[in-house]
Design a protein around this motif. Structure first.
Motif, PDB file in Angstrom:
ATOM      1  N   ILE A  53      -1.923  -8.550  -2.632  1.00 27.05           N
ATOM      2  CA  ILE A  53      -0.568  -8.907  -3.029  1.00 27.05           C
ATOM      3  C   ILE A  53       0.282  -9.095  -1.775  1.00 27.05           C
ATOM      4  CG2 ILE A  53      -0.727  -7.593  -5.184  1.00 27.05           C
ATOM      5  CD1 ILE A  53       1.123  -5.491  -3.866  1.00 27.05           C
ATOM      6  N   VAL A  54       1.413  -9.753  -1.949  1.00 25.03           N
ATOM      7  CA  VAL A  54       2.376  -9.931  -0.861  1.00 25.03           C
ATOM      8  C   VAL A  54       3.657  -9.202  -1.236  1.00 25.03           C
ATOM      9  CG1 VAL A  54       3.765 -11.582   0.444  1.00 25.03           C
ATOM     10  CG2 VAL A  54       1.403 -12.145  -0.174  1.00 25.03           C
ATOM     11  N   LEU A  55       4.134  -8.381  -0.336  1.00 25.47           N
ATOM     12  CA  LEU A  55       5.395  -7.663  -0.528  1.00 25.47           C
ATOM     13  C   LEU A  55       6.479  -8.375   0.259  1.00 25.47           C
ATOM     14  CD1 LEU A  55       6.872  -5.050  -1.575  1.00 25.47           C
ATOM     15  CD2 LEU A  55       6.298  -4.037   0.653  1.00 25.47           C
ATOM     16  N   LEU A  56       7.561  -8.738  -0.420  1.00 29.27           N
ATOM     17  CA  LEU A  56       8.685  -9.395   0.245  1.00 29.27           C
ATOM     18  C   LEU A  56       9.754  -8.376   0.635  1.00 29.27           C
ATOM     19  CD1 LEU A  56       9.156 -12.442  -2.156  1.00 29.27           C
ATOM     20  CD2 LEU A  56       7.973 -12.433   0.054  1.00 29.27           C
ATOM     21  N   PRO A  57      10.529  -8.636   1.672  1.00 28.79           N
ATOM     22  CA  PRO A  57      11.681  -7.779   1.953  1.00 28.79           C
ATOM     23  C   PRO A  57      12.580  -7.676   0.727  1.00 28.79           C
ATOM     24  CG  PRO A  57      11.283  -9.263   3.788  1.00 28.79           C
ATOM     25  CD  PRO A  57      10.360  -9.704   2.687  1.00 28.79           C
ATOM     26  N   THR A  58      13.034  -6.487   0.428  1.00 22.17           N
ATOM     27  CA  THR A  58      13.883  -6.093  -0.711  1.00 22.17           C
ATOM     28  C   THR A  58      13.088  -5.894  -2.003  1.00 22.17           C
ATOM     29  OG1 THR A  58      14.525  -8.251  -1.696  1.00 22.17           O
ATOM     30  CG2 THR A  58      15.770  -7.507   0.240  1.00 22.17           C
TER      31      THR A  58
ATOM     32  N   GLY B  66       9.959  -3.243   0.163  1.00 16.54           N
ATOM     33  CA  GLY B  66       9.776  -4.009   1.386  1.00 16.54           C
ATOM     34  C   GLY B  66      11.024  -3.961   2.247  1.00 16.54           C
ATOM     35  N   THR B  67      10.851  -3.748   3.545  1.00 10.73           N
ATOM     36  CA  THR B  67      12.000  -3.694   4.453  1.00 10.73           C
ATOM     37  C   THR B  67      11.987  -4.926   5.372  1.00 10.73           C
ATOM     38  OG1 THR B  67      10.821  -2.235   6.018  1.00 10.73           O
ATOM     39  CG2 THR B  67      12.170  -1.186   4.310  1.00 10.73           C
ATOM     40  N   GLU B  68      11.441  -4.815   6.579  1.00  8.89           N
ATOM     41  CA  GLU B  68      11.480  -5.962   7.481  1.00  8.89           C
ATOM     42  C   GLU B  68      10.083  -6.555   7.680  1.00  8.89           C
ATOM     43  OE1 GLU B  68      11.054  -3.916  11.905  1.00  8.89           O
ATOM     44  OE2 GLU B  68      13.015  -4.639  11.256  1.00  8.89           O
ATOM     45  N   ARG B  69      10.065  -7.819   8.057  1.00  3.76           N
ATOM     46  CA  ARG B  69       8.798  -8.492   8.328  1.00  3.76           C
ATOM     47  C   ARG B  69       8.287  -8.123   9.726  1.00  3.76           C
ATOM     48  NH1 ARG B  69      10.401 -14.487   7.910  1.00  3.76           N
ATOM     49  NH2 ARG B  69      12.342 -13.598   8.745  1.00  3.76           N
ATOM     50  N   PHE B  70       6.978  -8.251   9.894  1.00  2.00           N
ATOM     51  CA  PHE B  70       6.382  -8.007  11.206  1.00  2.00           C
ATOM     52  C   PHE B  70       5.224  -8.962  11.437  1.00  2.00           C
ATOM     53  CE2 PHE B  70       3.975  -5.262   8.315  1.00  2.00           C
ATOM     54  CZ  PHE B  70       2.663  -5.562   8.670  1.00  2.00           C
ATOM     55  N   ARG B  71       4.848  -9.076  12.689  1.00  2.00           N
ATOM     56  CA  ARG B  71       3.668  -9.854  13.074  1.00  2.00           C
ATOM     57  C   ARG B  71       2.725  -8.958  13.856  1.00  2.00           C
ATOM     58  NH1 ARG B  71       1.718 -12.853  17.331  1.00  2.00           N
ATOM     59  NH2 ARG B  71       3.513 -12.298  18.634  1.00  2.00           N
TER      60      ARG B  71
ATOM     61  N   THR C 242       4.841  -7.176   5.776  1.00  2.00           N
ATOM     62  CA  THR C 242       6.140  -6.548   5.534  1.00  2.00           C
ATOM     63  C   THR C 242       6.011  -5.044   5.633  1.00  2.00           C
ATOM     64  OG1 THR C 242       6.709  -8.334   4.007  1.00  2.00           O
ATOM     65  CG2 THR C 242       8.065  -6.349   3.913  1.00  2.00           C
ATOM     66  N   ARG C 243       6.933  -4.429   6.332  1.00  2.00           N
ATOM     67  CA  ARG C 243       6.982  -2.965   6.347  1.00  2.00           C
ATOM     68  C   ARG C 243       7.333  -2.456   4.951  1.00  2.00           C
ATOM     69  NH1 ARG C 243       8.015   0.268  10.940  1.00  2.00           N
ATOM     70  NH2 ARG C 243       7.741  -0.814  12.926  1.00  2.00           N
ATOM     71  N   ALA C 244       6.725  -1.359   4.559  1.00  2.00           N
ATOM     72  CA  ALA C 244       6.947  -0.783   3.234  1.00  2.00           C
ATOM     73  C   ALA C 244       7.414   0.660   3.362  1.00  2.00           C
ATOM     74  CB  ALA C 244       5.665  -0.839   2.401  1.00  2.00           C
ATOM     75  N   ARG C 245       8.439   0.983   2.604  1.00  2.00           N
ATOM     76  CA  ARG C 245       8.983   2.346   2.577  1.00  2.00           C
ATOM     77  C   ARG C 245       8.733   2.943   1.197  1.00  2.00           C
ATOM     78  NH1 ARG C 245      13.869   4.389   0.780  1.00  2.00           N
ATOM     79  NH2 ARG C 245      14.572   2.257   0.294  1.00  2.00           N
ATOM     80  N   VAL C 246       8.164   4.143   1.168  1.00  2.00           N
ATOM     81  CA  VAL C 246       7.925   4.820  -0.113  1.00  2.00           C
ATOM     82  C   VAL C 246       9.265   5.294  -0.661  1.00  2.00           C
ATOM     83  CG1 VAL C 246       6.727   6.676  -1.327  1.00  2.00           C
ATOM     84  CG2 VAL C 246       5.620   5.546   0.615  1.00  2.00           C
TER      85      VAL C 246
ATOM     86  N   GLU D 200       7.264   4.303   7.758  1.00  2.00           N
ATOM     87  CA  GLU D 200       6.889   3.133   6.975  1.00  2.00           C
ATOM     88  C   GLU D 200       5.467   2.727   7.341  1.00  2.00           C
ATOM     89  OE1 GLU D 200      11.298   1.041   6.535  1.00  2.00           O
ATOM     90  OE2 GLU D 200       9.885   0.311   8.041  1.00  2.00           O
ATOM     91  N   PHE D 201       4.817   2.007   6.453  1.00  2.00           N
ATOM     92  CA  PHE D 201       3.523   1.414   6.763  1.00  2.00           C
ATOM     93  C   PHE D 201       3.640  -0.091   6.579  1.00  2.00           C
ATOM     94  CE2 PHE D 201       3.428   2.312   2.226  1.00  2.00           C
ATOM     95  CZ  PHE D 201       2.812   1.196   1.667  1.00  2.00           C
ATOM     96  N   GLY D 202       2.630  -0.811   7.027  1.00  2.00           N
ATOM     97  CA  GLY D 202       2.662  -2.264   6.917  1.00  2.00           C
ATOM     98  C   GLY D 202       1.757  -2.759   5.815  1.00  2.00           C
ATOM     99  N   LEU D 203       2.306  -3.525   4.884  1.00  2.00           N
ATOM    100  CA  LEU D 203       1.495  -4.122   3.837  1.00  2.00           C
ATOM    101  C   LEU D 203       1.206  -5.566   4.233  1.00  2.00           C
ATOM    102  CD1 LEU D 203       1.935  -3.570   0.037  1.00  2.00           C
ATOM    103  CD2 LEU D 203       1.137  -5.748   0.942  1.00  2.00           C
ATOM    104  N   VAL D 204      -0.083  -5.904   4.299  1.00  2.00           N
ATOM    105  CA  VAL D 204      -0.501  -7.251   4.697  1.00  2.00           C
ATOM    106  C   VAL D 204      -1.388  -7.839   3.612  1.00  2.00           C
ATOM    107  CG1 VAL D 204      -0.287  -7.048   7.196  1.00  2.00           C
ATOM    108  CG2 VAL D 204      -2.328  -6.172   6.086  1.00  2.00           C
ATOM    109  N   TYR D 205      -1.257  -9.146   3.427  1.00  2.42           N
ATOM    110  CA  TYR D 205      -2.024  -9.850   2.401  1.00  2.42           C
ATOM    111  C   TYR D 205      -3.446 -10.091   2.880  1.00  2.42           C
ATOM    112  CZ  TYR D 205      -3.400 -13.577  -0.836  1.00  2.42           C
ATOM    113  OH  TYR D 205      -4.066 -14.339  -1.763  1.00  2.42           O
ATOM    114  N   GLN D 206      -4.418  -9.763   2.010  1.00  3.17           N
ATOM    115  CA  GLN D 206      -5.828  -9.983   2.320  1.00  3.17           C
ATOM    116  C   GLN D 206      -6.501 -10.702   1.158  1.00  3.17           C
ATOM    117  OE1 GLN D 206      -8.299  -6.436   2.594  1.00  3.17           O
ATOM    118  NE2 GLN D 206      -9.663  -7.431   4.055  1.00  3.17           N
TER     119      GLN D 206
END
Length: 212
Positions: free
Chosen positions: A20-25, A88-93, A66-70, A50-56
């Motif tokens: 899945i893809v998590l978007l900011p907000t 979802g909070t901020e995007r990252f690379r 996208t960084r993810a906050r519980v 926070e941890f990073g959720l990435v699409y696979q």
């Protein structure tokens, strides 16, 4: 070569690859059942990280996530599994994959937008497409978005069921104007699909009444 400012922005975080893809907000529920991700989420909860959720998918793991906050622990099961809600909070690379933990880790840097002129017409079209889709697909009035939000495209898309590939494309765009155009196109396509399905259902009912 990274300059001093860029080096300071690079941090190491735990990654959670998912289909899945998590978007900011965006708010999504997650079921955590693998030991390595129970460890990751446990650390995030204990240390307020926070941890990073990435699409696979079959093509591998994407570099932009996208960084993810519980936001809430919904259930703690006796065998260690968790049901949580994340935002979802901020995007990252991802700049470098790192090793040493049971879960995947990487050095990441923020994804900043390129500067562009605000596009009121794109925002108005995206809002109109969103409202039309919401009216066609739901029986209740959707929550009105903040039209002045700098993340309006993400906030609109977070309320609509979109394909992961489309959401990943949205995540990787670097201007709000481009994102607004894309979400309007996606909403228009979704609305056309809803109308087509209803037309087929209507025809099926009509044909059935003729045969009876």
């Amino acid at each position: 070569m990274l300059d001093a400012a860029s080096t300071l922005a690079v941090v190491e975080i735990g990654l959670f690859p998912l289909g899945i893809v998590l978007l900011p907000t965006e708010l999504v529920p997650l079921h955590i059942f693998e030991d390595r991700y129970q460890e990751l989420i446990g650390e995030c909860l204990e240390l307020d990280r926070e941890f990073g959720l990435v699409y696979q998918d079959e093509d591998g793991i994407r570099d932009t996530g996208t960084r993810a906050r519980v936001t809430e622990v919904l259930d703690r099961l006796e065998d260690g599994r968790l049901n949580i809600a994340v935002e979802g909070t901020e995007r990252f690379r991802v700049t470098k994959v790192t090793r040493g933990r049971s879960f995947l880790t990487a050095e990441v840097e923020p994804v900043d937008d390129e500067w562009s002129e605000p596009d009121p017409e794109a925002a108005a079209r995206a809002l109109a497409s969103y409202r039309a889709l919401a009216a066609a697909a739901a029986e209740t009035e959707p929550e009105e978005p903040d039209e002045s939000s700098p993340q309006l495209a993400f906030e609109l898309a977070a309320n609509v069921e979109l394909a992961p590939e489309s959401k990943q494309q949205l995540l990787e765009l670097r201007t709000e104007a481009e994102r607004l155009v894309l979400v309007a196109d996606l909403f228009d396509a979704a609305l056309a699909a809803v109308i087509a399905v209803r037309e087929l259902e209507k025809r099926a009912k009509t044909n059935g009444s003729r045969l009876s």
